[in-house]
Motif scaffolding. Structure first.
Motif, PDB file in Angstrom:
ATOM      1  N   ALA A 246       1.045  -0.969  -0.008  1.00 28.38           N
ATOM      2  CA  ALA A 246       0.124   0.008  -0.272  1.00 28.38           C
ATOM      3  C   ALA A 246       0.712   1.286  -0.175  1.00 28.38           C
ATOM      4  N   ALA A 247       0.515   2.096  -0.799  1.00 25.18           N
ATOM      5  CA  ALA A 247       1.251   3.525  -1.007  1.00 25.18           C
ATOM      6  C   ALA A 247       1.365   4.303   0.571  1.00 25.18           C
ATOM      7  N   GLU A 248       2.412   4.899   0.657  1.00 24.99           N
ATOM      8  CA  GLU A 248       2.582   5.522   2.045  1.00 24.99           C
ATOM      9  C   GLU A 248       1.483   6.667   2.033  1.00 24.99           C
ATOM     10  N   SER A 249       0.973   7.377   0.965  1.00 24.45           N
ATOM     11  CA  SER A 249       0.287   8.546   0.644  1.00 24.45           C
ATOM     12  C   SER A 249      -1.085   8.032   1.407  1.00 24.45           C
ATOM     13  N   VAL A 250      -1.507   6.912   0.734  1.00 24.17           N
ATOM     14  CA  VAL A 250      -2.702   6.011   1.290  1.00 24.17           C
ATOM     15  C   VAL A 250      -2.852   5.688   2.723  1.00 24.17           C
ATOM     16  N   LYS A 251      -1.600   5.373   3.329  1.00 22.16           N
ATOM     17  CA  LYS A 251      -1.544   5.087   4.734  1.00 22.16           C
ATOM     18  C   LYS A 251      -1.887   6.043   5.481  1.00 22.16           C
ATOM     19  N   ALA A 252      -1.260   7.168   5.001  1.00 15.03           N
ATOM     20  CA  ALA A 252      -1.250   8.568   5.925  1.00 15.03           C
ATOM     21  C   ALA A 252      -2.385   9.237   5.800  1.00 15.03           C
TER      22      ALA A 252
ATOM     23  N   VAL B 119     -10.991  11.926   0.930  1.00 10.15           N
ATOM     24  CA  VAL B 119     -10.378  12.025   2.132  1.00 10.15           C
ATOM     25  C   VAL B 119      -9.324  13.002   2.117  1.00 10.15           C
ATOM     26  N   GLY B 120      -8.655  13.097   0.834  1.00  7.07           N
ATOM     27  CA  GLY B 120      -7.586  13.792   0.847  1.00  7.07           C
ATOM     28  C   GLY B 120      -6.880  13.592  -0.568  1.00  7.07           C
ATOM     29  N   LYS B 121      -5.690  14.137  -0.648  1.00  5.40           N
ATOM     30  CA  LYS B 121      -4.844  14.192  -1.869  1.00  5.40           C
ATOM     31  C   LYS B 121      -3.412  13.616  -1.390  1.00  5.40           C
TER      32      LYS B 121
END
Lengths: 481, 103
Positions: free
Chosen positions: A277-283, A447-449
């Motif tokens: 899973a991408a770090e951006s998705v985890k964050a 939920v975000g970008k």
């Protein structure tokens, strides 16, 4: 009114202006048609748009409203329709050459329900051929671009329906979800996408891919519009023998601002521990969890132990059903017929061989194989048993929580051609297929970008069957906070 | 149970599925399908003895309706999408039975 301001509006906002007689349906539909002409040469969300059908319907809606006979608060608002959902006298190609010239002779029940409320079917949105794919790249006709970054795919299979809403080409649209085909493109394009409980929305007039998994649902700009459309399209239909004879409605009226005290949200550890899973998705997931805590929801860890098997289970069951459903495309009664065929067997073989794309052929072959003599028990029957295990996982999880909160996808929208290997493409649905196997409901909310590339990230709210009300409540609280 | 991937024969399955594959694409499909079958083979890791199969997510029962005649679609409407028709009332087909005699 400024045209770009108008086309950016929600269904709810357009309805307010229609009710106040500050806008007419003719003005609204003209603005969206102009927007499509301006934007869609780049985005390519629409396979077809019959302007006359739209403008005639708009004029009728305006006449009804002027006479005090509006069909609902929403009479005269256009809705984009995925190219596998039948609209009378419009093409229904499923983005396949085999149905390139097919025109529907009746309305699907979902569209008939939209019309009863005065909504206007607006164009045919692009998709992966027969809803088989996760990027819209499997369309036989065109590649839809992600409006947030035109180098990227919009997701799929309902990529056109997600992109047209994100690009302000239409205020809302309908898609279909067999293994994530609403939720994944909604996440990639940054819009709200709802996959209702199996049986909530009639499948009459939805071209069948996998009959035990398919479900029609809305793409919208916000949660309230999703509830409005669900109120409109859902409900029992005698024409679909899997339609649930359960009241469906009142979702929009029930929305109210407020906290989520007393609500328990489960975090399935297998979804958060998944490799790759991408770090951006985890964050973004972590930030969403914190926001839900701030809203008063209680977070509980839950386990869905068979998560890693859902993709394999899904591909056996979905392709088995597809191989049977797509047998009807045989070049006989409708659709493409090969001019080379000289007898009936050649008509089947050549028409299907020439007009189906590669991914459709792969899935028909897998489905045929897992149902074939000698392999049925080893594959299809085994997958049905695994489906039971996955369903039990969810039933157990919902004993300790009201909702599940997970990422929708392991990554953000990818570039064209990036996932050329079929299995790599399948894995973009790793978080979404279980829900279809269980027949329950889920929503993708933005939920975000990703800070690195600005691409949207979605989170998925899942509830037990028929508990869309809990999803709407939690999604609305999140959006309004 | 042994892996099914090495038993997958694209030519045979395509025939069963009534799909004509171009000869130049057969090797590619064979290799892609072997990978896909290997992927779904992971279900063999699970012990499913005694587990009942789920065919449908929602409980399904037979649905009956009143035995009342209702109008269907008229023939001309249903023939609109046919690739070929005869006398506007039949779907035209290439030959079904071997031998001559049929139009």
């Amino acid at each position: 009114m400024d045209q770009n301001k108008l086309t950016a509006m929600t269904v709810g906002a357009l309805s307010d202006l229609l009710e106040k007689k500050e806008l007419s349906s003719t003005e609204i539909c003209t603005a969206y048609i102009n927007k499509v002409k301006e934007t869609d040469p780049t985005i390519q969300a629409f396979l077809a748009l019959d302007e006359k059908h739209v403008m005639d319907a708009a004029a009728e809606a305006d006449q009804r409203r002027a006479a005090g006979n509006a069909r609902s608060l929403y009479d005269g608002i256009p809705i984009g329709i995925k190219d596998c959902i039948a609209v009378k006298d419009e093409r229904c190609s499923c983005a396949s050459k085999i149905l390139e010239n097919f025109k529907s002779v009746y309305d699907s029940t979902a569209v008939a329900n939209l019309r009863k409320a005065g909504f206007i079917p607006f164009g045919r949105t692009n998709m992966d051929e027969f809803a088989m794919g996760s990027s819209c790249e499997n369309s036989a006709f065109q590649k839809t671009r992600n409006p947030r970054n035109t180098d990227c795919v919009p997701g799929g299979s309902s990529g056109g329906s997600a992109a047209c809403v994100a690009a302000d080409e239409v205020p809302a649209s309908l898609g279909s979800d067999t293994g994530g085909s609403i939720r994944q493109p909604a996440a990639y394009c940054g819009v709200v996408g709802l996959k209702p409980t199996y049986g909530r929305v009639s499948r009459y007039g939805l071209v069948a891919f996998a009959s035990s998994l398919d479900q029609i649902g809305p793409f919208t700009k916000n949660v309230k519009d999703s509830a409005i459309l669900m109120d409109t399209i859902g409900g029992y239909d005698a024409k679909d023998c899997t339609s649930l004879n359960t009241p469906c409605g009142g979702f929009a009226a029930a929305l109210q601002k407020g906290d989520l005290k007393g609500m328990k949200i489960g975090l399935p550890k297998e979804y958060y521990e998944m490799d790759g899973a991408a770090e951006s998705v985890k964050a973004a997931a972590q930030a969403a969890i914190e926001k839900y805590k701030a809203l008063g929801a209680e977070m509980v860890e839950v386990s869905l132990p068979h998560t890693k098997y859902s993709m394999a289970c899904y591909y056996i069951i979905a392709t088995a059903e597809a191989s049977a459903n797509l047998a009807r495309f045989d070049g006989v009664r409708y659709g493409y017929r090969s001019p080379e065929a000289t007898n009936v067997l050649e008509t089947y073989m050549k028409s299907r061989g020439e007009a189906f794309g590669d991914e459709v052929k792969r899935r028909i072959m897998l489905g045929t194989y897992v149902l074939s003599s000698g392999y049925y028990d080893a594959y299809y029957l085994r997958a049905q048993k695994v489906r039971t295990l996955i369903r039990r996982d969810f039933e157990d999880a919902f004993k300790s929580c009201d909702l599940l909160l997970t990422p929708v996808t392991p990554d953000t929208a990818f570039k064209f051609g990036e996932k050329s290997d079929p299995i790599q493409m399948y894995l973009s649905d790793v978080f979404t297929t279980s829900l279809n196997l269980c027949g329950t409901c889920g929503m993708s909310i933005p939920v975000g970008k990703d800070p690195a590339n600005g691409l949207p990230i979605g989170m998925q709210l899942m509830a037990a069957p028929l508990r869309e009300d809990l999803i709407f409540r939690a999604a609305y609280a999140f959006e309004q906070a | 149970m042994s892996s099914g991937a090495n038993k997958f024969d694209a030519g045979r399955v395509a025939m069963l599925a009534r799909l004509e594959l171009a000869p130049e694409s057969l090797a590619r499909f064979q290799s892609e399908m072997e990978k896909i079958v290997s992927y779904v083979d992971q279900l063999t890791e699970l012990d499913v003895d005694g587990i009942e199969p789920t065919a449908h997510a929602a409980p399904m029962t037979n649905v009956l309706r009143e035995d009342q005649a209702v109008p269907g679609f008229p023939r001309d409407v249903m023939l609109k999408n046919a690739p070929g028709t005869i006398d506007d009332e039949l779907v035209a087909m290439p030959q079904v039975l071997p031998g001559g005699g049929m139009a």
